[in-house]
Design a protein around this motif. Structure first.
Motif, PDB file in Angstrom:
ATOM      1  N   GLU A  80     102.542  -1.329  16.801  1.00  0.00           N
ATOM      2  CA  GLU A  80     101.718  -2.305  17.502  1.00  0.00           C
ATOM      3  C   GLU A  80     100.263  -2.238  17.062  1.00  0.00           C
ATOM      4  N   ALA A  81      99.820  -1.044  16.626  1.00  0.00           N
ATOM      5  CA  ALA A  81      98.415  -0.941  16.215  1.00  0.00           C
ATOM      6  C   ALA A  81      98.156  -1.814  14.998  1.00  0.00           C
ATOM      7  N   ILE A  82      99.120  -1.846  14.094  1.00  0.00           N
ATOM      8  CA  ILE A  82      98.937  -2.692  12.915  1.00  0.00           C
ATOM      9  C   ILE A  82      99.007  -4.155  13.306  1.00  0.00           C
ATOM     10  N   ARG A  83      99.850  -4.431  14.304  1.00  0.00           N
ATOM     11  CA  ARG A  83     100.097  -5.821  14.655  1.00  0.00           C
ATOM     12  C   ARG A  83      98.964  -6.425  15.471  1.00  0.00           C
ATOM     13  N   ALA A  84      98.175  -5.564  16.127  1.00  0.00           N
ATOM     14  CA  ALA A  84      97.210  -6.098  17.098  1.00  0.00           C
ATOM     15  C   ALA A  84      96.041  -6.778  16.415  1.00  0.00           C
TER      16      ALA A  84
ATOM     17  N   LEU B 297      93.926  -0.404   2.561  1.00  0.00           N
ATOM     18  CA  LEU B 297      93.585  -1.386   1.543  1.00  0.00           C
ATOM     19  C   LEU B 297      94.437  -2.634   1.660  1.00  0.00           C
ATOM     20  N   ASN B 298      95.715  -2.458   2.089  1.00  0.00           N
ATOM     21  CA  ASN B 298      96.604  -3.615   2.187  1.00  0.00           C
ATOM     22  C   ASN B 298      96.732  -4.089   3.619  1.00  0.00           C
ATOM     23  N   TRP B 299      95.707  -3.834   4.395  1.00  0.00           N
ATOM     24  CA  TRP B 299      95.815  -4.078   5.837  1.00  0.00           C
ATOM     25  C   TRP B 299      96.235  -5.512   6.160  1.00  0.00           C
ATOM     26  N   ASP B 300      95.548  -6.458   5.537  1.00  0.00           N
ATOM     27  CA  ASP B 300      95.819  -7.854   5.901  1.00  0.00           C
ATOM     28  C   ASP B 300      97.276  -8.212   5.685  1.00  0.00           C
ATOM     29  N   GLY B 301      97.818  -7.784   4.534  1.00  0.00           N
ATOM     30  CA  GLY B 301      99.207  -8.118   4.236  1.00  0.00           C
ATOM     31  C   GLY B 301     100.173  -7.507   5.246  1.00  0.00           C
ATOM     32  N   ILE B 302      99.990  -6.205   5.499  1.00  0.00           N
ATOM     33  CA  ILE B 302     100.905  -5.529   6.429  1.00  0.00           C
ATOM     34  C   ILE B 302     100.747  -6.120   7.824  1.00  0.00           C
ATOM     35  N   HIS B 303      99.487  -6.410   8.204  1.00  0.00           N
ATOM     36  CA  HIS B 303      99.233  -6.987   9.520  1.00  0.00           C
ATOM     37  C   HIS B 303      99.993  -8.293   9.683  1.00  0.00           C
ATOM     38  N   ASP B 304      99.899  -9.160   8.682  1.00  0.00           N
ATOM     39  CA  ASP B 304     100.606 -10.437   8.791  1.00  0.00           C
ATOM     40  C   ASP B 304     102.110 -10.240   8.824  1.00  0.00           C
ATOM     41  N   LEU B 305     102.606  -9.289   8.032  1.00  0.00           N
ATOM     42  CA  LEU B 305     104.046  -9.032   8.026  1.00  0.00           C
ATOM     43  C   LEU B 305     104.526  -8.628   9.415  1.00  0.00           C
ATOM     44  N   PHE B 306     103.779  -7.714  10.024  1.00  0.00           N
ATOM     45  CA  PHE B 306     104.213  -7.244  11.343  1.00  0.00           C
ATOM     46  C   PHE B 306     104.037  -8.318  12.402  1.00  0.00           C
ATOM     47  N   GLN B 307     103.020  -9.168  12.221  1.00  0.00           N
ATOM     48  CA  GLN B 307     102.822 -10.249  13.185  1.00  0.00           C
ATOM     49  C   GLN B 307     104.042 -11.141  13.268  1.00  0.00           C
TER      50      GLN B 307
END
Lengths: 786, 145
Positions: free
Chosen positions: A290-294, A517-527
């Motif tokens: 959830e931390a990545i997704r928030a 470094l890849n935060w945006d990508g992983i964030h969108d994936l988890f979203q």
């Protein structure tokens, strides 16, 4: 009695803070900080004593008949918590003063008073040495947390989240009370210190299957473990200083505190450790996901707090002394860096007005000190040397390697810690360092009050890392020893040599940097993983809440459908059922014994009047006449009382009957005099059955009661003692006012509540019956005017 | 739709004031003598409430409220406080809440026997009076009677 004094002082100052702080104006934060700073100093003076092994214990008997004492105890572990509570509390109070400086001073004063009240409750919880005392303070922290989350009560989101936190932690509190009561029954004592020492008794107790789950539920709800974790991110509706204090550094650690204390008590119950490791690990994974997704700045920090609490719970579940030291170390470092990061988030959000992490850029120039604090605190969160977080993480990995669990916990820990490194990187890079050419507009700058908190805590994190020996002997070692029950050697230092832990830490930092470094990508994936998020969220809570409310609504709709006859039918039906049940179950047989005495004339005449009244009441079509006819029955009863030597009762009955008619008349005068009956035949038949039933049942009960021989022990006692002990010759009044005065006080309280309710509920705006006249005019004037 | 709203009778309105004072006096008397003869706080309160009821029926709620001077709920609060306070002397001297204490004050030739029990009874009196009047005033307010 120093502990009791300090706690009393703390509570008193919480009450006094609100009026005084409101008067201090802009200095309310700095002024009120005197209290936590003073408490910190007072407890700090005890550090030496406690480090040498002294335990300060005080006890005041509270409910001696059940064995409950108001007992307080200060040992190494509680001292560490106390210093954290008062120290971070001081910084929070100063921060709050600055945070609320652009609102009227009463708002800030109210907030600070609540914070200090919460601080007092926290102190009570960690110092309590009696299970029930601990429970009382535990619930007090839940209550103050509720008021702090819902502080901005105009926002419905704040209210919902506050209620959610209260219901979840309250449910846990109830489970905890159950566990404590069972422990009290099983071991015969409520003293915390004693309970911890009797682990074999606890393990062999038949109540263990009840104690263990209830205790775990209590601790898990408070410390936001899966599946009770959902209230913590929603608690971010609170103003940031509250989030920094309660929901990262102190209150949510209470479950961890409790589990840590009980760890020794459950050494012979392996299920305890297993449950903790399993739930802790699951919480870690959920928190990381959830931390990545928030998207919200505070939400990200909240979910990493959930993950950190999972780590702590898991550590407590692991066996070995290394795990204990790791727990203590992690509590300390996490409190420092999390509170600092929340302060940083508060500054960023306060300055820009934007709560979303991705939309804040380049604040490094506008908020330089905040950025510096963010960098230092993030280093501790990421576990980079030379911060304290690095040492804590090393101990975490060592504890896992040394324990009897295989590689799974280590794998989970590596992934979760990598996520935390990623979060730490993103929290520093995104808002402060990246996009410095295109910064988000800033409305509020940094002020001294807003900076002290994050800077002090961030520097503390680094200091503990760089000079650990300063903190080990006075604080960390005694804390670990107090938990374990015996001295433990703590080797807190930056360099332990090339160990597997170092390798794991390096691995974590490497993976974490990739994540950052890849935060945006992983964030969108988890979203996009919507369904998983919903399973992990508060859907169950809301469906349970809504179902309960719907059930309550349908019950009320049936029971209170607005028809007064419906209510009467229910009451009469219940009367018939209960009295019949009581009469049939009583020992004495159903006797109707008329006795041999001759009939007396006067009661017969009176009863005939009463019967005439009853018949008239049923036959009359005018409601007013019917009420008066019922009044006749009342008056007849009163005269019967007189004839049987009960003047007080008769007087009261006369008064009640008169007033009843007067009061009911007010309602009856507004409806038509001759109202047609609205009952159908079926309903009339049901009315007859109920009325006859009640009459018969009461008659049988009275007849049986009168026929059984009267036990005059009570009457004799009161008759004999009324004059001698209570100086009154009227036994009835003496009973009401003296012998059973508590009951009378209860009765007049009920009358008071009814009066207040009536006064509020019957308020009407303007008369809908007779418009066009002055409602203040009394009716005499109106009559004169006609 | 014929309702029973009529103008008050002259006899009733004229007699209401003296009756009111009489009933108030009687209620206080019954309150005081309750400990040794039939009476007490409950009955006294009911009789006093009846006195105010007469005033309400004859002159209307505003007149009766002025005669009461205090808000009915305030009266209830004072009564509860008095009842609670009457238990405190017992708590302070013997450690038992609501254990009543008695004093005897000589006035001229007679003795005045007072005790916390009387204070408790006064509390009950005020609560009953205030409670009944809360009902009465609210229901009779702005009615066309």
């Amino acid at each position: 009695m120093i502990l009791t004094t300090l706690i009393t002082l703390s509570f008193l100052s919480a009450i006094l803070t609100r009026p005084i702080a409101a008067r201090l104006g802009r200095l309310n934060g700095w002024g009120s900080a005197v209290i936590p700073v003073g408490l910190f100093a007072a407890f700090f003076s005890l550090v030496d004593k406690v480090a040498r092994g002294t335990v300060i214990a005080e006890s005041v008997p509270w409910v001696p008949s059940v064995g409950i004492n108001f007992a307080l105890k200060l040992d190494g572990f509680s001292l560490m918590f106390v210093l954290l509570i008062t120290g971070i509390g001081a910084l929070v109070v100063i921060y709050s003063g600055a945070y609320f400086s652009d609102q009227p001073p009463e708002v800030g004063a109210r907030f600070i008073a609540l914070i200090i009240l919460f601080m007092s409750a926290m102190l009570g919880t960690v110092l309590a040495d009696d299970l029930i005392t601990l429970f009382v303070f535990w619930e007090m922290t839940s209550l103050t947390s509720f008021m702090l989350i819902g502080f901005e009560s105009e926002k419905s989101q704040a209210r919902t989240s506050a209620l959610q936190s209260l219901l979840v932690t309250g449910l846990g509190g109830l489970a905890l009370l159950g566990a404590f009561i069972f422990i009290g029954i099983a071991l015969g004592t409520f003293s915390f210190s004693e309970v911890i020492l009797r682990s074999s008794d606890l393990a062999s107790s038949p109540y263990l299957p009840a104690i263990l789950p209830l205790l775990l539920i209590g601790a898990f709800t408070k410390s936001a473990q899966f599946p009770f974790h959902f209230w913590l991110p929603n608690a971010m509706q609170a103003p940031t200083p509250a989030s920094a204090y309660l929901h990262s550094a102190t209150m949510v650690k209470l479950g961890v505190y409790l589990l840590a204390r009980f760890d020794v008590a459950f050494t012979e119950v392996p299920a305890f450790g297993i449950a903790l490791v399993v739930i802790g690990s699951m919480t870690m994974i959920v928190g990381a996901f959830e931390a990545i997704r928030a998207t919200g700045f505070k939400a990200v920090l909240a979910y990493t707090t959930v993950a950190s609490l999972g780590i702590l719970v898991m550590l407590i579940g692991l066996d070995g002394t290394v795990a204990i030291v790791a727990t203590v170390g992690f509590i300390l470092t996490h409190a420092c860096y999390k509170a600092a990061l929340f302060f940083v988030a508060g500054n960023a959000i306060h300055a820009t007005g934007v709560p979303y992490l991705r939309h804040i850029n380049g604040l490094g120039k506008a908020l330089p000190f905040t950025a510096a604090a963010a960098v230092l605190a993030s280093m501790s969160m990421a576990g980079l040397p030379p911060s304290a977080g690095f040492i804590a993480k090393e101990y975490l990995f060592e504890a896992q390697l040394v324990s009897s669990w295989k590689l799974t916990p280590i794998g989970i820990a590596v992934m979760v810690n990598a996520v935390m490194v990623g979060v730490a990187g993103v929290v520093v890079l995104k808002p402060f360092i990246l996009n410095r050419h295109d910064p988000t507009p800033v409305h509020h700058g940094e002020t001294k009050g807003l900076l002290i908190g994050p800077i002090v805590l961030a520097i503390a994190g680094i200091m503990i890392g760089m000079a650990p020996s300063l903190f080990v002997a006075p604080i960390i070692q005694p804390a670990a020893a107090a938990l374990y029950g015996a001295p433990i050697h703590v080797a807190f230092s930056l360099w332990h040599g090339l160990t597997p832990m170092l390798a794991l830490s390096a691995l974590v930092v490497a993976i974490g940097s990739l994540i950052a470094l890849n935060w945006d990508g992983i964030h969108d994936l988890f979203q996009r993983k919507e369904r998983i998020h919903r399973w992990l969220g508060d859907a169950v809570y809301f469906s349970a809440l809504n179902n309960t409310l719907n059930f309550a609504r349908s019950c009320t709709r049936w029971l209170q459908n607005g028809d007064q006859r419906h209510y009467t039918s229910i009451i009469l039906g219940a009367v018939i059922f209960l009295v019949a049940y009581g009469v049939l179950r009583s020992d004495s047989a159903l006797i109707i014994d008329l006795g041999g005495a001759p009939l007396r004339l006067s009661p017969i005449i009176i009863l005939m009047f009463a019967m005439a009244g009853a018949i008239a009441a049923v036959q009359m079509s005018s409601l007013i006449a019917a009420v008066i006819a019922v009044g006749i029955i009342g008056f007849s009863s009163a005269i019967l009382y007189l004839l049987n030597g009960a003047p007080d009762l008769a007087l009261t009955q006369f008064g009640v009957e008169t007033l009843f008619v007067v009061v009911v008349m007010a309602v009856l005068l507004r409806i038509p005099v001759y109202a047609p009956s609205t009952r159908t035949r079926k309903e009339k038949r049901r009315d007859i059955v109920l009325s006859v039933g009640v009459g018969m049942v009461i008659f049988l009960a009275l007849a049986t009661t009168v026929a059984t021989p009267l036990d005059t022990t009570l009457s004799d006692f009161y008759a004999n003692h009324s004059l001698s002990d209570a100086f009154g010759r009227n036994v009835v009044n003496v009973l009401l006012v003296d012998f059973r005065a508590m009951d009378t006080m209860g009765e007049i309280s009920v009358i008071a509540f009814a009066a207040i309710a009536v006064w509020g509920l019957l308020r009407r705006k303007t008369s809908s019956i007779d418009p066009g006249h002055d409602p203040e005019e009394d009716m005499y004037t109106r009559w004169r005017r006609r | 739709m014929e309702t029973a709203i009529k103008m008050p009778s002259l006899i009733f309105t004229l007699a209401s004031r003296p009756l009111y004072w009489l009933m108030l006096g009687v209620s206080v008397f019954i309150l005081y003598r309750g400990h040794n003869e039939p009476g007490g706080g409950f009955v006294g309160g009911l009789i006093a409430a009846s006195g105010f009821a007469i005033l309400t029926l004859a002159h209307g709620v505003p007149t009766a409220r002025n005669a009461l001077r205090l808000h009915p709920v305030v009266m209830v609060g004072i009564g509860l406080t008095a009842a609670f306070a009457s238990g405190l002397p017992g708590l302070l001297t013997t450690g038992s809440f609501l254990k009543h204490i008695w004093v005897s004050i000589p006035i001229g030739v007679t003795q005045l026997d007072l005790g916390t029990a009387l204070l408790f009874d006064i509390g009950v009196y005020l609560v009953v009076l205030g409670g009944v009047l809360a009902f009465l005033f609210r229901l009779y307010e702005e009615s066309a009677v």
